[in-house]
Design a protein around this motif. Structure first.
Motif, PDB file in Angstrom:
ATOM      1  N   ALA A  89       0.829  -1.208   0.000  1.00 43.74           N
ATOM      2  CA  ALA A  89       0.000   0.000   0.000  1.00 43.74           C
ATOM      3  C   ALA A  89       0.860   1.254   0.000  1.00 43.74           C
ATOM      4  N   GLY A  90       1.893   1.277   0.820  1.00 47.60           N
ATOM      5  CA  GLY A  90       2.760   2.449   0.905  1.00 47.60           C
ATOM      6  C   GLY A  90       3.514   2.705  -0.384  1.00 47.60           C
ATOM      7  N   ALA A 134       2.617   1.655  -3.364  1.00 52.02           N
ATOM      8  CA  ALA A 134       1.628   2.043  -4.377  1.00 52.02           C
ATOM      9  C   ALA A 134       1.273   3.520  -4.243  1.00 52.02           C
ATOM     10  N   GLU A 135       1.165   3.993  -3.022  1.00 53.08           N
ATOM     11  CA  GLU A 135       0.870   5.420  -2.803  1.00 53.08           C
ATOM     12  C   GLU A 135       2.033   6.294  -3.268  1.00 53.08           C
ATOM     13  N   LEU A 136       3.265   5.904  -2.975  1.00 53.19           N
ATOM     14  CA  LEU A 136       4.427   6.656  -3.464  1.00 53.19           C
ATOM     15  C   LEU A 136       4.452   6.670  -4.984  1.00 53.19           C
ATOM     16  N   GLU A 137       4.128   5.547  -5.587  1.00 51.63           N
ATOM     17  CA  GLU A 137       4.064   5.472  -7.049  1.00 51.63           C
ATOM     18  C   GLU A 137       3.014   6.461  -7.570  1.00 51.63           C
ATOM     19  N   ARG A 138       1.862   6.496  -6.953  1.00 49.29           N
ATOM     20  CA  ARG A 138       0.792   7.397  -7.374  1.00 49.29           C
ATOM     21  C   ARG A 138       1.223   8.856  -7.227  1.00 49.29           C
ATOM     22  N   LEU A 139       1.872   9.179  -6.111  1.00 53.57           N
ATOM     23  CA  LEU A 139       2.282  10.559  -5.846  1.00 53.57           C
ATOM     24  C   LEU A 139       3.398  11.051  -6.763  1.00 53.57           C
ATOM     25  N   THR A 140       4.201  10.134  -7.285  1.00 53.36           N
ATOM     26  CA  THR A 140       5.340  10.533  -8.118  1.00 53.36           C
ATOM     27  C   THR A 140       5.112  10.280  -9.600  1.00 53.36           C
ATOM     28  N   ARG A 141       3.933   9.796  -9.963  1.00 54.35           N
ATOM     29  CA  ARG A 141       3.600   9.519 -11.352  1.00 54.35           C
ATOM     30  C   ARG A 141       3.468  10.835 -12.120  1.00 54.35           C
TER      31      ARG A 141
END
Length: 85
Positions: free
Chosen positions: A73-74, A76-83
């Motif tokens: 989850a963490g 995936a969230e970092l991936e979303r925030l840096t996309r």
């Protein structure tokens, strides 16, 4: 900190844009790397063909969380925030 046995979250959650043996175009986020073994360890660990981004990744309490679910989850969230948009 050492990698948690049976996790493999860092080989699943993030996207990797550089070539990986068996994945010449890298991998999208959320897709397991082809080098992730059945025991959730990297088959290329220590091999010079392992992507630099993977070689440079070090487990930390904030990245790995309290377990595999938290790590997935963490990351995936970092991936979303840096996309890129």
């Amino acid at each position: 900190m050492h990698c948690r046995p049976g996790c493999g979250a860092c080989c699943i959650a993030p996207s990797i844009s550089s070539p990986i043996p068996g994945m010449p175009h890298g991998k999208p986020a959320g897709i397991p790397c082809v080098q992730l073994r059945d025991d959730d360890r990297c088959a290329l660990f220590g091999d010079p063909s392992r992507p630099a981004v993977c070689r440079g990744l070090r487990p930390t309490p904030s990245m790995c969380g309290s377990g595999r679910g938290a790590a997935l989850a963490g990351l995936a969230e970092l991936e979303r925030l840096t996309r890129p948009d």
